[in-house]
Design a protein around this motif. Structure first.
Motif, PDB file in Angstrom:
ATOM      1  N   ILE A  16      12.485   2.222   0.278  1.00 23.11           N
ATOM      2  CA  ILE A  16      11.446   1.957  -0.714  1.00 23.11           C
ATOM      3  C   ILE A  16      10.286   2.896  -0.393  1.00 23.11           C
ATOM      4  N   HIS A  17      10.000   3.784  -1.322  1.00 24.16           N
ATOM      5  CA  HIS A  17       8.943   4.786  -1.137  1.00 24.16           C
ATOM      6  C   HIS A  17       7.661   4.244  -1.754  1.00 24.16           C
ATOM      7  N   THR A  18       6.589   4.234  -0.970  1.00 24.02           N
ATOM      8  CA  THR A  18       5.287   3.819  -1.495  1.00 24.02           C
ATOM      9  C   THR A  18       4.253   4.860  -1.098  1.00 24.02           C
ATOM     10  N   VAL A  19       3.316   5.104  -1.980  1.00 18.41           N
ATOM     11  CA  VAL A  19       2.289   6.119  -1.740  1.00 18.41           C
ATOM     12  C   VAL A  19       0.987   5.426  -1.360  1.00 18.41           C
ATOM     13  N   GLY A  20       0.623   5.564  -0.102  1.00 22.85           N
ATOM     14  CA  GLY A  20      -0.616   4.970   0.381  1.00 22.85           C
ATOM     15  C   GLY A  20      -1.821   5.829   0.024  1.00 22.85           C
ATOM     16  N   PRO A  21      -2.983   5.206  -0.012  1.00 22.62           N
ATOM     17  CA  PRO A  21      -4.205   5.962  -0.285  1.00 22.62           C
ATOM     18  C   PRO A  21      -4.721   6.668   0.970  1.00 22.62           C
ATOM     19  N   ARG A  22      -5.395   7.763   0.761  1.00 18.35           N
ATOM     20  CA  ARG A  22      -6.136   8.394   1.864  1.00 18.35           C
ATOM     21  C   ARG A  22      -7.386   7.557   2.092  1.00 18.35           C
ATOM     22  N   HIS A  23      -7.767   7.393   3.351  1.00 16.23           N
ATOM     23  CA  HIS A  23      -8.976   6.636   3.651  1.00 16.23           C
ATOM     24  C   HIS A  23     -10.194   7.416   3.187  1.00 16.23           C
ATOM     25  N   SER A  24     -11.184   6.698   2.692  1.00 16.38           N
ATOM     26  CA  SER A  24     -12.417   7.321   2.231  1.00 16.38           C
ATOM     27  C   SER A  24     -13.605   6.531   2.750  1.00 16.38           C
ATOM     28  N   GLY A  25     -14.599   7.228   3.238  1.00 16.12           N
ATOM     29  CA  GLY A  25     -15.840   6.587   3.655  1.00 16.12           C
ATOM     30  C   GLY A  25     -16.758   6.269   2.484  1.00 16.12           C
ATOM     31  N   GLU A  26     -16.508   6.890   1.328  1.00 17.94           N
ATOM     32  CA  GLU A  26     -17.366   6.713   0.154  1.00 17.94           C
ATOM     33  C   GLU A  26     -16.829   5.699  -0.854  1.00 17.94           C
ATOM     34  N   GLU A  27     -15.525   5.423  -0.805  1.00 15.37           N
ATOM     35  CA  GLU A  27     -14.911   4.570  -1.818  1.00 15.37           C
ATOM     36  C   GLU A  27     -13.978   3.569  -1.140  1.00 15.37           C
ATOM     37  N   ASP A  28     -14.074   2.303  -1.526  1.00 19.87           N
ATOM     38  CA  ASP A  28     -13.193   1.279  -0.969  1.00 19.87           C
ATOM     39  C   ASP A  28     -11.839   1.343  -1.670  1.00 19.87           C
ATOM     40  N   ARG A  29     -10.832   1.767  -0.932  1.00 21.75           N
ATOM     41  CA  ARG A  29      -9.482   1.892  -1.481  1.00 21.75           C
ATOM     42  C   ARG A  29      -8.541   0.821  -0.915  1.00 21.75           C
ATOM     43  N   SER A  30      -9.121  -0.245  -0.378  1.00 24.78           N
ATOM     44  CA  SER A  30      -8.334  -1.322   0.238  1.00 24.78           C
ATOM     45  C   SER A  30      -7.345  -1.939  -0.736  1.00 24.78           C
ATOM     46  N   ALA A  31      -7.733  -2.093  -1.993  1.00 17.35           N
ATOM     47  CA  ALA A  31      -6.833  -2.699  -2.989  1.00 17.35           C
ATOM     48  C   ALA A  31      -5.601  -1.824  -3.202  1.00 17.35           C
ATOM     49  N   LEU A  32      -5.760  -0.512  -3.134  1.00 13.48           N
ATOM     50  CA  LEU A  32      -4.619   0.381  -3.269  1.00 13.48           C
ATOM     51  C   LEU A  32      -3.674   0.253  -2.076  1.00 13.48           C
ATOM     52  N   LEU A  33      -4.241   0.118  -0.882  1.00 10.71           N
ATOM     53  CA  LEU A  33      -3.401  -0.055   0.306  1.00 10.71           C
ATOM     54  C   LEU A  33      -2.645  -1.384   0.231  1.00 10.71           C
ATOM     55  N   ALA A  34      -3.324  -2.448  -0.152  1.00 11.59           N
ATOM     56  CA  ALA A  34      -2.658  -3.753  -0.307  1.00 11.59           C
ATOM     57  C   ALA A  34      -1.557  -3.654  -1.358  1.00 11.59           C
ATOM     58  N   SER A  35      -1.794  -2.908  -2.421  1.00 16.93           N
ATOM     59  CA  SER A  35      -0.805  -2.747  -3.469  1.00 16.93           C
ATOM     60  C   SER A  35       0.483  -2.120  -2.943  1.00 16.93           C
ATOM     61  N   CYS A  36       0.382  -1.228  -1.976  1.00 12.23           N
ATOM     62  CA  CYS A  36       1.584  -0.621  -1.386  1.00 12.23           C
ATOM     63  C   CYS A  36       2.523  -1.688  -0.838  1.00 12.23           C
ATOM     64  N   TYR A  37       1.958  -2.666  -0.141  1.00 13.79           N
ATOM     65  CA  TYR A  37       2.774  -3.734   0.454  1.00 13.79           C
ATOM     66  C   TYR A  37       3.297  -4.686  -0.625  1.00 13.79           C
ATOM     67  N   ARG A  38       2.437  -5.076  -1.561  1.00 12.28           N
ATOM     68  CA  ARG A  38       2.870  -5.976  -2.644  1.00 12.28           C
ATOM     69  C   ARG A  38       3.956  -5.333  -3.502  1.00 12.28           C
ATOM     70  N   GLU A  39       3.735  -4.088  -3.895  1.00 10.34           N
ATOM     71  CA  GLU A  39       4.701  -3.386  -4.736  1.00 10.34           C
ATOM     72  C   GLU A  39       6.027  -3.164  -4.004  1.00 10.34           C
ATOM     73  N   SER A  40       5.959  -2.856  -2.723  1.00  7.46           N
ATOM     74  CA  SER A  40       7.188  -2.677  -1.938  1.00  7.46           C
ATOM     75  C   SER A  40       7.978  -3.977  -1.867  1.00  7.46           C
ATOM     76  N   LEU A  41       7.280  -5.091  -1.696  1.00  7.80           N
ATOM     77  CA  LEU A  41       7.960  -6.392  -1.675  1.00  7.80           C
ATOM     78  C   LEU A  41       8.518  -6.746  -3.057  1.00  7.80           C
ATOM     79  N   ARG A  42       7.803  -6.377  -4.112  1.00  6.72           N
ATOM     80  CA  ARG A  42       8.307  -6.608  -5.474  1.00  6.72           C
ATOM     81  C   ARG A  42       9.609  -5.839  -5.681  1.00  6.72           C
ATOM     82  N   VAL A  43       9.635  -4.572  -5.265  1.00  6.66           N
ATOM     83  CA  VAL A  43      10.848  -3.760  -5.395  1.00  6.66           C
ATOM     84  C   VAL A  43      11.964  -4.355  -4.536  1.00  6.66           C
TER      85      VAL A  43
END
Length: 181
Positions: free
Chosen positions: A92-119
């Motif tokens: 199962i291939h998932t594309v994680g976000p690059r970490h950013s000090g200016e923008e909270d991308r935590s929801a995208l990282l959580a989505s990687c795990y949720r979407e992988s489990l959905r698949v």
């Protein structure tokens, strides 16, 4: 109820129904976990990834020089291919976000795990092995990556019976162990 286990080691040596790949959006292999999975799994994974790319909608993928390079998988999404020579049925291939000090991308990282489990649920996978998505070359701080990964898996409804976090080094293992308590 899903059992969560921690393993320190090489994800390409795991035996599971599905192994999650921390892929880049091109799906064509790369460095870190992505490169290791493609190398160990063999050419069948790349062939499946090429077919998937052809079916994806056009994205804004660009080369380092800014030239459009075609289609790719969006950050936070997941898709499955054969596992090739890995001891698994699927990758199962998932594309994680690059970490950013200016923008909270935590929801995208959580989505990687949720979407992988959905698949995984769609495939009928009962055991899934995850790396620490985005915690390598994408620069996500290990403690925060572990917190998001563990909490997301614990909160996600799934028929997967066992989630195994396969963590490459002792520092990452300790961070995940701290959040699994």
């Amino acid at each position: 109820m899903t059992t969560i286990r921690l393993v320190q080691g090489d994800i390409t040596q795991e035996s599971a129904d599905a192994i999650v790949n921390a892929a880049n959006s091109s799906l064509l292999g790369g460095g870190g976990v992505d490169g290791a999975i493609h190398r160990r799994g063999g050419p069948a994974i790349l062939a499946d990834c090429r077919k998937l790319r052809a079916s994806l909608p056009h994205s804004r993928l660009r080369s380092s020089g800014g030239t459009p390079i075609g289609k790719g998988l969006a950050t936070g999404r997941a898709v499955a291919t054969t596992a090739g020579e890995l001891d698994a049925r699927w990758v199962i291939h998932t594309v994680g976000p690059r970490h950013s000090g200016e923008e909270d991308r935590s929801a995208l990282l959580a989505s990687c795990y949720r979407e992988s489990l959905r698949v995984a649920d769609e495939l009928g996978a009962r055991t899934v092995a995850f790396p620490a998505v985005s915690a390598g070359i994408y620069g996500w701080p290990i403690d925060d990556a572990a917190r998001i990964a563990v909490a997301t898996v614990q909160e996600t409804r799934t028929v997967v019976e066992e989630v195994r976090f396969v963590l490459f080094d002792d520092r990452t293992y300790r961070a995940f162990a701290q959040h699994l308590r």
